[in-house]
Motif scaffolding. Sequence first.
Motif: not given
Length: 397
Positions: A62-73
């Motif tokens: 099993i592999g793992y990664t992540y994405l962090a989503v931000s408000d650029s403003d």
Amino acid sequence: MDTWSSLLESASKNKPICACTLVLLGGSLELQNEFIHQISRSVESHSLTVDGPGPCKTDSGIGYTYLAVSDSDQDELLLKIHIYTIVHVYTAYGKLLTDVLNRQDVNIENVSVVVLLDWGNPRRWIRDFAFCLRFLKHTVLPGVDAEKLEAGLASSLQQYKRRMIMPFTGSDQLVSVSKDEIAVSFEEGEYDIPLGIELLVVAMHPEKIDILERQYGRKDDEFDFIQQFLRTILLKHGASLLYLSERSNNLFPMLLYLASCVTKLSAAQSKNHLLNIAYSVKPNVVDRDSILTPSGWDSWSKIKMIRESFDIAGVSKEWVNDLSDGSAEDMTGGLTEVYEDVVQAFGNISNELSDSPLELEVETIDSQEFLKQQQINLDKLQTSWKLSSTAAMTLSV
């Protein structure tokens, strides 16, 4: 720093962050990483920024990664997407996924299982999908904490009912609906095999449909058959379907739509950017390379609108038989084989899109002959079903 600024900074740090978990099953390491890249591209198309450690690098275990989503403003972290990947869906890997779902920091209400399919080989779709479902049902979920599973099933049911009454017209569907207000009934063949976990099937590379048509001589009625077949069995699980092309921006909204942490935001938070994106999801069953049927929207009547002759009742009734425990190669003489007999002329397309001739596994057949043979196969299967039912009734007397 003055007191007010200190309070604001403290509130910002303590503000809960939405977090959801994706479990990718099937495909290949390349296909899974392409899917993850598509998430990032879809996020950025909605004026948000995305960051993470990069693609997964293992196709074993099993592999793992992540994405962090931000408000650029506002430089504010809005969402963290945890992504677990299993390329080869082996029974031995089931315990690894069970352990992930049992972690205290994993809320099963915010978990979505994504089954990846590829238009490079649509003949394998139903067999691979059935195997992924059996992997979840017989290997992974039995080991998950009972209270977690019960909470997941209750949340999944409630979310599905909410979606059934959504108009899918954008921001005007952002209505807070309490549990007691949702009084809807399921139609035949709808949500009768729930997993208690969100399920999304993604068919990658629908641009290959043009190659199938142009170089293989495939017809619209064959593509319609595949779509109707998929939608019929997905309806039983309350699952969503997405044809994901390179130019599609629907992936991120679809993932938010399935994330309970986003869709349970109150009406007072309706200006939340994530919530607005989640409810920008719009069903599409017309554009053959952009099919999108969100959970809670589909029905037999909508599926039959494509082609009335499709035996939706027969497919829906017998799908459960193909989900019995066993290996993917054990499914003989059932619904999966009927599907494969119909789609056998599609062959296996190279991942490279080009204008060079593509090799066929079998010769193409006339579309009317194709449909005629499909009906013969279904009739034969229905006859065997009836004979089996009669025999069972006789033995029970």
